[in-house]
Design a protein around this motif. Structure first.
Motif, mmCIF file in Angstrom:
data_model
loop_
_atom_site.group_PDB
_atom_site.id
_atom_site.type_symbol
_atom_site.label_atom_id
_atom_site.label_comp_id
_atom_site.label_asym_id
_atom_site.label_seq_id
_atom_site.Cartn_x
_atom_site.Cartn_y
_atom_site.Cartn_z
ATOM 1 N N ARG A 259 -3.681 6.929 1.040
ATOM 2 C CA ARG A 259 -2.676 5.854 0.294
ATOM 3 C C ARG A 259 -3.213 5.980 -1.012
ATOM 4 N NH1 ARG A 259 -4.576 1.242 0.409
ATOM 5 N NH2 ARG A 259 -6.250 1.650 2.288
ATOM 6 N N HIS A 261 -4.487 5.107 -4.636
ATOM 7 C CA HIS A 261 -5.294 3.925 -5.077
ATOM 8 C C HIS A 261 -5.716 4.155 -6.302
ATOM 9 C CE1 HIS A 261 -7.230 0.229 -3.354
ATOM 10 N NE2 HIS A 261 -8.384 0.562 -4.264
ATOM 11 N N SER A 269 -6.620 8.868 -7.404
ATOM 12 C CA SER A 269 -7.361 8.472 -6.339
ATOM 13 C C SER A 269 -6.870 7.971 -5.243
ATOM 14 C CB SER A 269 -8.088 7.121 -6.898
ATOM 15 O OG SER A 269 -8.801 7.407 -8.102
ATOM 16 N N ALA A 270 -7.288 8.069 -4.233
ATOM 17 C CA ALA A 270 -6.785 7.596 -2.861
ATOM 18 C C ALA A 270 -7.804 6.669 -1.914
ATOM 19 C CB ALA A 270 -6.351 8.842 -2.171
ATOM 20 N N GLU A 271 -7.080 5.969 -0.887
ATOM 21 C CA GLU A 271 -7.833 5.527 0.118
ATOM 22 C C GLU A 271 -7.514 6.159 1.543
ATOM 23 O OE1 GLU A 271 -9.772 1.076 -1.112
ATOM 24 O OE2 GLU A 271 -7.705 1.056 0.059
ATOM 25 N N GLU A 294 -9.374 0.482 6.421
ATOM 26 C CA GLU A 294 -9.866 1.489 5.541
ATOM 27 C C GLU A 294 -11.407 2.110 5.939
ATOM 28 O OE1 GLU A 294 -10.605 -0.802 1.935
ATOM 29 O OE2 GLU A 294 -12.090 0.495 1.563
ATOM 30 N N GLY A 297 -13.021 5.617 0.066
ATOM 31 C CA GLY A 297 -12.310 5.710 -1.320
ATOM 32 C C GLY A 297 -12.447 7.396 -1.603
#
Ligand code: DAH
Length: 352
Positions: A259, A261, A269-271, A294, A297
């Motif tokens: 996802r 982020h 960036s992503a989670e 989650e 990260g």
């Protein structure tokens, strides 16, 4: 009363007392009463001198017999009482060898340490080295060199535990540039200060945040940081690496998703989320009714971070990620409340 009758009645009452003596101390008291220096038999014998020469042999004979009878009775009773005392002691000290033994449960690593070791194993298998940094960390490594602007909300004293200078104003003294690290990401900066690329490191460790403990938060928890810096590293390398690791950790039936982020120190960036194992994706309290949990990260190392450690972003690129160990534990074992991991209830912890 003749002296012989007197001796006989003395003997009978003494024999009676001997047979009644309940223990060795009572028996000895009888002996002293009768045969002692001031004892009753001794008193009678002392009177023998006053007897006539004709009376003396008969009385002397009886008195010897009485003394012998009493001494024998004392001896026998003494043996009996000693024997009884011994048996009582043996009975009291007896060990019931038929009782089942006490079960000794072997110690083992806490679930958090088991999972950390497992992740370390996966990454050392990929060629990563292990790195560590201090839990009491400088603001510079925790925030500044990770590209956090001075006004970043995570820097607030309501989110982060700062060390205060007690010499000025005691407990409300000014905060210093030392804090309890809020993530393992500062290890990235420390490693890059020490080591030139290629860098492939994993940094497990304890982190702190000013959160109230609840089912999905703990004020102290564990993270595992990863950092790769090399020539030609792409977001594809990051995705491939984390896909592999998630499959190793959760099995094929759990889904993962990336996802978009934002993190100050990675761009993009992503989670990464893993489908919730408690509700199987349908939504529950633990996943805040999203069906997803989650777990980490990640992103491509921001060129600004390279600026702090003097690495040329035109030559090198890198990716980084940070995962929560407690969250991984909760997802793998459907633990509904992270607090169970720190409460020390062995009935719970021994399951793992
Ligand atoms: N440090 C972040 C946190 O505590 C997690 C994280 C995100 C680590 C992105 C990274 C990263 O290395 O690239 O929430």
């Amino acid at each position: 009363m003749s002296i012989i009758t007197e001796l006989e009645s003395l003997r009978d009452s003494a024999l009676e007392r001997i047979s009644q003596a309940a223990d060795l101390a009572a028996l000895d008291a009888v002996r002293v009463d009768v045969l002692g220096k001031k004892g009753s038999l001794t008193g009678v014998l002392r009177g023998l001198g006053a007897l006539s020469a004709e009376e003396r042999p008969a009385v002397g004979k009886v008195s010897n017999e009485v003394r012998a009878a009493l001494e024998q009775a004392l001896e026998e009773r003494k043996a009996l009482l000693a024997e009884a005392a011994l048996s009582a002691r043996v009975a009291a000290d007896a060990v019931d060898v038929t009782l089942p033994g006490r079960k000794r449960l072997p110690g083992r690593a806490h679930l958090i340490n088991q999972i950390t070791a497992e992740v370390v194993d996966i990454f050392t298998g990929l060629g990563y080295a292990i790195a560590e940094g201090p839990e009491a960390e400088l603001d510079y490594y925790n925030f500044t060199a990770l590209n956090h602007p001075p006004t970043h909300p995570a820097r607030s004293a309501t989110d982060t535990f700062y060390v205060r200078d007690l010499s000025e104003g005691g407990a409300s003294g000014p905060i210093t540039d030392v804090l309890l690290r809020t993530h393992t990401s500062p290890v990235q900066v420390r490693v890059l200060e020490q080591q030139k690329p290629p860098v492939y490191v994993l940094a497990p460790g304890r982190v702190y945040r000013r959160d109230i403990a609840d089912p999905s938060h703990l004020p102290q928890f564990h993270q595992i940081e990863g950092l790769v810096v090399d020539e030609g590293i792409t977001f594809g390398d990051l995705k491939g690496t984390l896909d592999y690791v998630c499959k190793e950790l959760f099995g094929k039936d759990r889904k993962t998703r990336f996802r978009p982020h934002f993190f100050p120190f990675t761009e993009p960036s992503a989670e990464v989320d893993v489908s919730c194992g408690i509700c199987a994706g349908s939504g529950c309290r633990f996943c805040k009714y999203t069906g997803w949990q989650e777990i980490l990260g990640c992103g491509m190392v921001d060129p600004n971070v390279f600026g702090y450690v003097d690495i040329d972003p035109e030559v090198y690129t890198g990716f980084a990620f940070g995962m929560g160990v407690e969250r991984i534990a909760a997802l793998r074992y459907d633990i509904p409340d992270l607090r169970m991991l720190v409460e020390g209830d062995m009935r719970f912890l021994r399951q793992f």
